[in-house]
Design an enzyme around this catalytic site. Structure first.
Site, PDB file in Angstrom:
ATOM      1  N   TYR A  83       6.149 -32.950  10.815  1.00 39.13           N
ATOM      2  CA  TYR A  83       5.369 -34.144  10.481  1.00 39.13           C
ATOM      3  C   TYR A  83       4.330 -33.804   9.417  1.00 39.13           C
ATOM      4  O   TYR A  83       4.196 -34.497   8.403  1.00 39.13           O
ATOM      5  CB  TYR A  83       4.695 -34.701  11.729  1.00 39.13           C
ATOM      6  CG  TYR A  83       3.690 -35.786  11.425  1.00 39.13           C
ATOM      7  CD1 TYR A  83       4.101 -37.037  10.990  1.00 39.13           C
ATOM      8  CD2 TYR A  83       2.324 -35.559  11.570  1.00 39.13           C
ATOM      9  CE1 TYR A  83       3.184 -38.038  10.699  1.00 39.13           C
ATOM     10  CE2 TYR A  83       1.399 -36.543  11.297  1.00 39.13           C
ATOM     11  CZ  TYR A  83       1.825 -37.788  10.854  1.00 39.13           C
ATOM     12  OH  TYR A  83       0.907 -38.769  10.572  1.00 39.13           O
ATOM     13  N   SER A 131      -2.444 -37.359   6.500  1.00 34.93           N
ATOM     14  CA  SER A 131      -2.848 -37.013   7.859  1.00 34.93           C
ATOM     15  C   SER A 131      -3.696 -35.743   7.872  1.00 34.93           C
ATOM     16  O   SER A 131      -3.515 -34.857   7.029  1.00 34.93           O
ATOM     17  CB  SER A 131      -1.601 -36.782   8.720  1.00 34.93           C
ATOM     18  OG  SER A 131      -1.935 -36.198   9.959  1.00 34.93           O
TER      19      SER A 131
END
Length: 341
Positions: free
Chosen positions: A168, A143
């Site tokens: 995350y 990501s």
């Protein structure tokens, strides 16, 4: 090829599975179908792939698609150490595309355990299966969030990513470190893909594109964080899919790539769009003006993202290029059709 695609009921996993099937590959799709967001949307994606809602929800039972003869689906969690190895043992995959993960920056503040279970324990389980069942290539989702508070733009894969600002992001950086370790120790190829703000038809309800469109159509205010002073490298889903499939299909040996078993790439549009311009594109397509609620920056968020994709161009002759207005138009057309608006 015969491929395992995890997260097959998810936004990116669904689109990647569909493209691979259309190109003639054999795909086993796997997903836990959790309730982080609408289960109905996930089941509708699977229905597009020929898997009925009833069959999709049977745990650990392989289901044959009614649409694609080369597609089967199984509901399973990545962290299921008892059953995931059996799938690898029985199916003998050529490659694995791991797109399953607990997504969402803000949700990681509320339910951190879900991120450790899926993104750490689950990813370790995938790596162990790749190691033990002679998988040649693991392609996995990282990501843009790994760049944290990086001020230098555009973001390059050589930039320091040791300062994540959400759990995350920390799990995604951990995935890259774990993949590097397994490539080094067990000599199989791993490729991490740092996705930049993916949007488009069948998108996630927790993403800005979906939230803004829904709120504007319903006459509700949209939440504009950091008072609108944000920029994102928005990447259209079709561009993401083309990149993922190109990487999965490339047959060049590690030797030809200077024995580089471990790689990480940015996949983004190589441009940064101001949040207010993004909102304006939605307003123009809907022919409606959004009611805007301006708010401070959310914890875990960053002000600007922008992907340098030179490595992707160099090694795969590919760069995403869908203009924001076209992508926004495609999403809204789908949204209106799907929700009968």
């Amino acid at each position: 090829m015969k491929l395992l695609v995890t997260g097959a009921a998810g936004f990116i996993g669904f689109h990647v599975s569909k493209k691979l099937l259309e190109k003639g590959h054999v795909v086993i799709g796997l997903d836990s179908i959790n309730d982080y967001y609408s289960v109905d949307l996930k089941l509708a994606r699977l229905s597009e792939l020929g898997i009925s809602s009833q069959n999709a929800q049977r745990y650990n039972e392989m289901t044959q698609s009614d649409t694609f003869s080369s597609f089967r689906f199984i509901r399973l969690k990545l962290e299921d150490r008892a059953n995931l190895p059996d799938i690898f043992r029985n199916e003998k995959f050529d490659a694995v595309c791991n797109l399953a993960a607990q997504a969402g920056v803000r949700y990681s503040l509320e339910n951190p355990e879900a991120y450790i279970d899926s993104n750490i324990s689950g990813f370790l389980n995938v790596l162990e299966c790749c190691r033990n069942f002679s998988i040649e290539h693991l392609v996995y989702a990282s990501s843009s969030s790994v760049y944290g508070l990086n001020k230098k733009v555009p973001f390059e894969t050589t930039d320091n990513v040791d300062n994540p600002i959400s759990l995350y992001a920390a799990t995604k950086k951990s995935n890259e470190l774990m993949a590097h370790t397994y490539s080094h120790l067990f000599k199989f190829k791993t490729t991490g893909l740092r996705f930049f703000t993916v949007y488009g038809p069948w998108g996630r309800p927790d993403m800005a594109m979906f939230l803004f469109t829904k709120a504007i159509l319903e006459g509700n205010p949209i939440k504009v964080f950091n008072n609108g002073k944000m920029e994102r490298d928005f990447t259209y889903i079709d561009d993401i899919v083309i990149g993922v499939v190109k990487i999965l299909e490339k047959k060049s040996s590690a030797k030809k790539e200077n024995n580089k078993l471990y790689s990480v790439y940015n996949i983004g549009n190589n441009s940064s769009v101001k949040l207010m311009d993004f909102i304006n594109a939605i307003e123009q397509k809907l022919n409606l003006i959004a009611k805007k609620e301006f708010l401070p920056m959310q914890p875990g968020d960053v002000q600007k993202t922008w992907a340098n994709v030179n490595d992707l161009v160099k090694n795969y002759a590919y760069s995403p290029n869908t203009p924001i207005k076209k992508g926004v138009s495609e999403f809204i057309d789908w949204y209106k059709f799907f929700y009968n608006k």
